[in-house]
Design a protein around this motif. Structure first.
Motif, PDB file in Angstrom:
ATOM      1  N   THR A 171      61.015 -14.735 -19.223  1.00  0.00           N
ATOM      2  CA  THR A 171      59.815 -13.974 -19.581  1.00  0.00           C
ATOM      3  C   THR A 171      59.171 -13.388 -18.329  1.00  0.00           C
ATOM      4  O   THR A 171      59.180 -14.002 -17.254  1.00  0.00           O
ATOM      5  N   TYR A 172      58.623 -12.204 -18.473  1.00  0.00           N
ATOM      6  CA  TYR A 172      57.931 -11.526 -17.378  1.00  0.00           C
ATOM      7  C   TYR A 172      56.418 -11.664 -17.589  1.00  0.00           C
ATOM      8  O   TYR A 172      55.910 -11.305 -18.658  1.00  0.00           O
TER       9      TYR A 172
ATOM     10  N   ILE B 211      60.500  -2.465  -7.877  1.00  0.00           N
ATOM     11  CA  ILE B 211      60.998  -3.712  -8.463  1.00  0.00           C
ATOM     12  C   ILE B 211      60.060  -4.237  -9.551  1.00  0.00           C
ATOM     13  O   ILE B 211      60.265  -5.346 -10.045  1.00  0.00           O
ATOM     14  N   PHE B 212      59.066  -3.454  -9.949  1.00  0.00           N
ATOM     15  CA  PHE B 212      58.114  -3.916 -10.962  1.00  0.00           C
ATOM     16  C   PHE B 212      58.736  -4.025 -12.347  1.00  0.00           C
ATOM     17  O   PHE B 212      58.583  -5.048 -13.014  1.00  0.00           O
ATOM     18  N   PRO B 213      59.455  -3.020 -12.883  1.00  0.00           N
ATOM     19  CA  PRO B 213      59.959  -3.129 -14.263  1.00  0.00           C
ATOM     20  C   PRO B 213      61.205  -4.008 -14.316  1.00  0.00           C
ATOM     21  O   PRO B 213      61.652  -4.574 -13.313  1.00  0.00           O
TER      22      PRO B 213
ATOM     23  N   PHE C  42      63.983 -21.399  -2.989  1.00  0.00           N
ATOM     24  CA  PHE C  42      63.954 -20.838  -4.349  1.00  0.00           C
ATOM     25  C   PHE C  42      65.259 -20.082  -4.634  1.00  0.00           C
ATOM     26  O   PHE C  42      65.238 -18.879  -4.870  1.00  0.00           O
ATOM     27  N   PRO C  43      66.416 -20.774  -4.634  1.00  0.00           N
ATOM     28  CA  PRO C  43      67.674 -20.046  -4.868  1.00  0.00           C
ATOM     29  C   PRO C  43      67.815 -19.522  -6.289  1.00  0.00           C
ATOM     30  O   PRO C  43      68.504 -18.542  -6.523  1.00  0.00           O
ATOM     31  N   ARG C  44      67.174 -20.186  -7.260  1.00  0.00           N
ATOM     32  CA  ARG C  44      67.278 -19.761  -8.659  1.00  0.00           C
ATOM     33  C   ARG C  44      65.887 -19.540  -9.250  1.00  0.00           C
ATOM     34  O   ARG C  44      65.594 -19.947 -10.366  1.00  0.00           O
TER      35      ARG C  44
ATOM     36  N   ILE D 159      58.461 -15.281  -9.733  1.00  0.00           N
ATOM     37  CA  ILE D 159      58.406 -15.854  -8.384  1.00  0.00           C
ATOM     38  C   ILE D 159      59.054 -14.913  -7.390  1.00  0.00           C
ATOM     39  O   ILE D 159      58.551 -14.718  -6.267  1.00  0.00           O
ATOM     40  N   LYS D 160      60.172 -14.289  -7.765  1.00  0.00           N
ATOM     41  CA  LYS D 160      60.820 -13.345  -6.865  1.00  0.00           C
ATOM     42  C   LYS D 160      59.923 -12.144  -6.588  1.00  0.00           C
ATOM     43  O   LYS D 160      59.881 -11.631  -5.459  1.00  0.00           O
ATOM     44  N   TYR D 161      59.208 -11.707  -7.601  1.00  0.00           N
ATOM     45  CA  TYR D 161      58.292 -10.584  -7.392  1.00  0.00           C
ATOM     46  C   TYR D 161      57.147 -10.992  -6.463  1.00  0.00           C
ATOM     47  O   TYR D 161      56.723 -10.209  -5.602  1.00  0.00           O
ATOM     48  N   PHE D 162      56.666 -12.226  -6.622  1.00  0.00           N
ATOM     49  CA  PHE D 162      55.597 -12.714  -5.752  1.00  0.00           C
ATOM     50  C   PHE D 162      56.084 -12.855  -4.312  1.00  0.00           C
ATOM     51  O   PHE D 162      55.351 -12.530  -3.358  1.00  0.00           O
ATOM     52  N   LEU D 163      57.317 -13.342  -4.132  1.00  0.00           N
ATOM     53  CA  LEU D 163      57.866 -13.448  -2.775  1.00  0.00           C
ATOM     54  C   LEU D 163      58.010 -12.068  -2.133  1.00  0.00           C
ATOM     55  O   LEU D 163      57.771 -11.904  -0.932  1.00  0.00           O
TER      56      LEU D 163
END
Length: 688
Positions: free
Chosen positions: A333-334, A394-396, A549-551, A556-560
């Motif tokens: 979920t996004y 990378i937002f959508p 955070f490999p997975r 979380i990836k967007y926050f990083l």
């Protein structure tokens, strides 16, 4: 013209109606034939072999595979026509037996001699194969009694109402543009032989004795297979093509798989229905036996039950699931409100860089911007704005276009920003390390000539990457096994990452070389801090992605990514532009850096390299004054050294009272160990 047009419309409508009717009639015949096949296979027609000896289908089967037997039958019929059908059966017996021996696909062969005027049977020969043995004419001749008409129940014999033509419902229409002497029957089941057969019958015209002949072959087609699935390129040669596509699977949710092991060759439902990708069924594991599906479909047609729709229809998986066994989610979920907040902040930062660019150009004549090369400051801000826009790319939910935008905004923005900063720092390094009295001057135009090839290489690399191996998005799993899209990382990314690391390593080396250099407004040191910062931030982010955070999920990836952008880009803008803007706001933007001037840093020693922007004329008066000051210092030192040497070589001279070398102003005596007489050198204690 109007009448002609109306006629055409009527013809088209008529053709469509007739075509639809023909298709519907063909479908009904196929379904009726499948029902007969099913009844024969399960032996539900108990009265079939009691009241009838044969049960024929009403579908055509390609007879090309039996072309050899047909040609032999036509040749034998021609021979009988030429020699005549005699009252004795010696010739007929030999021909029938030889036909049976010559071809293993022929199950039986018969030759009849019939009175042409009365239609009564004169004599007959009937040979058939029982296993590997041939059964002679005695037993089978009991079926055909001489002096009586041939019974029309035989599927291989002509109907009395259609004599002398064989164009009866028992026979299939021959292929177009092909001439046969006889006719092929429709497939039929024989109770006596317990096989599925097809017969080829050839009439022989009456001869001189008033006898007409009739030759017929029975071909065993029990080895053919009823495949109701769609036709594929890997179909077996023994499959009956007319039954292709007659399965009862739900085409939208399941597909048909031919299963030859679940039933005999001539069986309805000889297949399995399996749920398509993206669908599942809580019943039978999503794999249904074709026989059960056929029965359920027939019950639905008869309005008995709805089992066909309730049980044998697969259900759609949750969005994004390629395969599933239940309604469990497959996609991560996004958190859109959270992502929108970060996006708005990033876009606001990009807008602020443009506002800062306008602010800088408005005050570009102030010394704080003038000595720092406004053109390079503007390029730096443009690169920072480009890196901020990566958050929009990378937002959508990632796809091919967003991955292309991500690669371009990230790498091109990095190249623009840090190439501009390193060019300025490199100029300071060259100026700082020069050992001669001649001052090195590198103008903005010269630095741009070095910067353009670097940017051109990056543009060519990104363009080649986009065209030859377009970046795409792939599915990856998070910690909970849920899928989401991420841009593919391949050797293009790794090669570019190595190049950027080497570029940063060179920048760190340049910054280390100018660590002790003094510049106006301390700009060289602040740029060095910015470059150190980007190197540290990128190393930390790589460590977070690979080890901590490999997975991680998409949020979380967007926050990083947001943290990396802010720590690198925002910190760079703060270090490079923060002090300058602060001085301008305090009204000190046009004042020299007094702290640097007190340490001996002239106005000409700055990140601009010449103290003035290249498009303006240099201040010749100021440079002349500085040169005069340096020449006066050098002349004073030369004069001092002459006096010192004169005193050393002429010891009998005594200094005048109140002179430069009097006792009050006597210089420090330094003994020269290389002098033979123990002479001494004098050096002025104070710096000139």
């Amino acid at each position: 013209m109007g009448k002609l047009f109306c006629c055409k419309i009527i013809l088209i409508v008529t053709f469509v109606i007739l075509t639809g009717e023909n298709a519907q009639g063909r479908k009904e015949k196929i379904e009726k034939s499948l029902q007969i096949i099913h009844d024969v296979a399960i032996r539900s027609l108990g009265l079939l072999c009691l009241g009838e000896d044969y049960k024929a289908l009403s579908v055509n089967i390609r007879t090309v595979r039996f072309e050899s037997a047909r040609q032999k039958a036509d040749l034998a019929a021609t021979l009988l026509q030429d020699l005549g059908v005699a009252h004795h059966n010696g010739l007929q017996d030999a021909i029938a037996k030889n036909l049976l021996v010559s071809d293993r696909s022929i199950l039986s062969a018969r030759v009849l001699a019939i009175n042409a005027s009365s239609g009564y049977l004169v004599n007959s020969v009937w040979w058939q194969r029982q296993g590997v043995e041939l059964e002679g004419p005695k037993k089978v001749n009991e079926i055909l009694e001489n002096g009586r008409r041939v019974h029309s129940v035989y599927p291989w014999y002509e109907d009395p109402d259609t004599t002398p033509s064989l164009r009866s419902p028992k026979f299939m229409l021959g292929p177009q543009n092909v001439s046969y002497k006889g006719w092929w029957t429709y497939p039929y089941y024989s109770c006596s032989s317990k096989r599925w057969l097809m017969s080829y019958s050839v009439p022989i015209p009456p001869g001189r004795r008033g006898l007409k002949g009739f030759l017929s072959l029975d071909i065993d087609i029990s080895h053919l297979e009823v495949n109701q699935c769609e036709k594929t390129f890997s179909d077996r040669p023994n499959e009956i093509s007319v039954f292709h596509g007659t399965h009862k699977c739900h085409n939208a949710t399941s597909r048909c798989i031919y299963a030859s092991h679940i039933a005999p060759n001539w069986s309805r439902g000889r297949y399995q229905c399996i749920c398509r990708d993206g669908y599942y069924s809580p019943h039978h594991g999503g794999l249904f036996n074709g026989t059960l599906v056929e029965v359920a479909w027939q019950q639905k047609e008869e309005n008995i039950t709805d089992t066909w729709d309730l049980i044998f229809e697969c259900k759609k998986c949750e969005p994004g699931c390629h395969t599933c066994i239940d309604q469990s989610p497959c996609l991560a979920t996004y958190n859109w409100p959270f992502r929108i907040t970060l996006l708005v902040f990033s876009v606001s930062c990009a807008s602020c860089t443009m506002i800062l660019n306008i602010f800088m150009f408005k005050h570009k004549r102030l010394k704080v911007f003038k000595v720092a090369s406004p053109i390079f400051l503007s390029i730096t801000l443009f690169g920072c704005a480009t890196m901020y826009l990566e958050m929009a790319a990378i937002f959508p939910v990632l796809d091919t276009y967003s991955c292309i935008a991500t690669k371009w905004s990230r790498h091109l923005g990095f190249c623009i920003t840090y190439t501009a900063l390193l060019m300025k720092t490199w100029r300071v390094s060259l100026t700082y390390r020069v050992k001669s009295a001649h001052k090195v001057k590198l103008t903005d135009k010269q630095l741009l000539q070095w910067m353009v090839p670097i940017l051109l290489v990056m543009l060519i690399y990104l363009g080649t990457w986009t065209v030859s191996d377009t970046p795409t998005a792939e599915d990856i799993l998070d910690n909970e096994g849920l899928r989401f899209k991420q841009c593919v990382y391949n050797w293009w990314d790794h090669s570019l990452a190595i190049g950027e690391v080497l570029f940063l390593a060179w920048g760190i080396r340049v910054c280390y070389n100018v660590r002790n250099a003094e510049s106006l407004y301390n700009e060289a040191r602040l740029i060095s801090y910015a470059i150190y910062n980007i190197a540290i931030v990128n190393i930390m982010m790589i460590a977070f992605h690979l080890f901590i955070f490999p997975r991680a999920g998409p949020n979380i990836k967007y926050f990083l990514g947001f943290i990396r952008t802010q720590l690198s880009t925002s910190t760079t803008i703060t270090l490079v532009f923060g002090p300058k803007v602060f001085r301008v706001l305090r009204g000190q933007g046009d004042q020299w850096d007094n702290k640097a001037r007190s340490r001996g840093v002239s106005a000409s020693f700055s990140l601009n390299g010449i103290g003035l922007v290249p498009e303006e004329a240099p201040d010749l008066y100021q440079e002349n004054e500085e040169l005069k000051e340096e020449i006066q210092k050098l002349a004073a030192q030369i004069e001092f050294m002459k006096i010192v040497h004169m005193q050393v070589n002429n010891r009998h001279l005594k200094p005048k009272a109140g002179g430069y070398f009097s006792s009050v102003n006597a210089p420090t005596v330094i003994h020269n160990p290389s002098a033979k007489t123990g002479g001494c050198l004098l050096a002025k204690a104070e710096d000139l």
